[in-house]
Design an enzyme around this catalytic site. Structure first.
Site, PDB file in Angstrom:
ATOM      1  N   CYS A 141       0.832  -1.205   0.000  1.00 39.94           N
ATOM      2  CA  CYS A 141       0.000   0.000   0.000  1.00 39.94           C
ATOM      3  C   CYS A 141       0.863   1.250   0.000  1.00 39.94           C
ATOM      4  O   CYS A 141       0.742   2.111  -0.864  1.00 39.94           O
ATOM      5  CB  CYS A 141      -0.928  -0.009   1.215  1.00 39.94           C
ATOM      6  SG  CYS A 141      -2.011   1.437   1.284  1.00 39.94           S
ATOM      7  N   GLU A 157      -4.355  -6.190  -1.999  1.00 38.23           N
ATOM      8  CA  GLU A 157      -4.466  -4.847  -2.579  1.00 38.23           C
ATOM      9  C   GLU A 157      -5.228  -4.912  -3.904  1.00 38.23           C
ATOM     10  O   GLU A 157      -6.090  -4.076  -4.174  1.00 38.23           O
ATOM     11  CB  GLU A 157      -3.080  -4.244  -2.816  1.00 38.23           C
ATOM     12  CG  GLU A 157      -2.505  -3.498  -1.628  1.00 38.23           C
ATOM     13  CD  GLU A 157      -3.160  -2.147  -1.418  1.00 38.23           C
ATOM     14  OE1 GLU A 157      -4.103  -1.797  -2.154  1.00 38.23           O
ATOM     15  OE2 GLU A 157      -2.744  -1.439  -0.488  1.00 38.23           O
TER      16      GLU A 157
END
Length: 217
Positions: free
Chosen positions: A135, A209
């Site tokens: 991230c 993700e």
């Protein structure tokens, strides 16, 4: 080769699927449906709350004051700066704080954030930071790539604000600091686990993700 690059190299296909997902490509050329972006903004708000908790855990996991201060700065940055910026961005899209707080976490949000927290609880500081890396560092890579495209920062691209934020110098420096910290932590903790263990954590977080992007579509 830097430790972060080794992690990426160990899951090349998963990393490409995440950083070149249809969601990011849609932001880059402006074709992403607006409802998808709004859904992402709400879930990202809920994600940031858990992200702050993960960095709070990093304070506990820190071995020294330097570790703890870095983690504290991240917690303060999320709660005092990033959350305010995110709330203002959401308001521009017609999303109120009350709406976001009343929205339940999607299963993908739950899966990702709890994986990061569980990894941190069970492992050391390096393992926690590896779980956070896709991230923190991935957004910088995505932002820089989209900003360099022909349409990324075009005036008529409704997502140019998001792109410019993550392509901006301040966030790029934050990502570089995260890469440097991974190198430092690997030098300190690397012998405690085999590389395969670290690569698996990184691959899992990278896949989660991508699932987070897909959720919004």
């Amino acid at each position: 080769m830097r430790f972060f690059e080794k992690l990426k190299q160990a899951c090349t296909e998963d990393w490409h699927a995440y950083t070149h997902h249809a969601f990011t490509e849609g932001m880059g050329d402006g074709s992403l449906p607006l409802p998808a972006f709004k859904n992402y903004l709400v879930q990202d708000y809920l994600f940031l709350i858990e992200f702050a908790r993960a960095y709070a855990l990093a304070i506990y996991k820190g071995e020294n004051l330097s570790d703890m201060r870095k983690a504290l700065a991240s917690v303060q940055g999320i709660l005092d700066v990033e959350m305010d910026l995110h709330t203002k961005l959401c308001a521009q899209w017609g999303l109120s704080l009350e709406q976001m707080e009343a929205t339940p976490e999607a299963s993908q949000t739950l899966a990702y954030t709890r994986y990061v927290l569980d990894t941190g609880m069970r492992g050391n500081l390096l393992e926690l930071k590896i779980a956070l890396a896709p991230c923190v560092i991935g957004y910088a890579e995505i932002g820089a790539r989209l900003a360099a495209s022909a349409s990324g920062l075009a005036e008529d691209n409704p997502y140019k604000v998001w792109i410019s934020e993550y392509a901006g110098e301040e966030y790029q420096q934050l990502a570089e600091a995260a890469i440097e910290e991974l190198d430092d932590l690997y030098n300190r903790y690397g012998s405690q686990q085999g590389f395969d263990r670290y690569a698996q954590i990184f691959a899992n977080a990278t896949k989660l993700e991508a699932d987070f992007w897909q959720m919004s579509l």
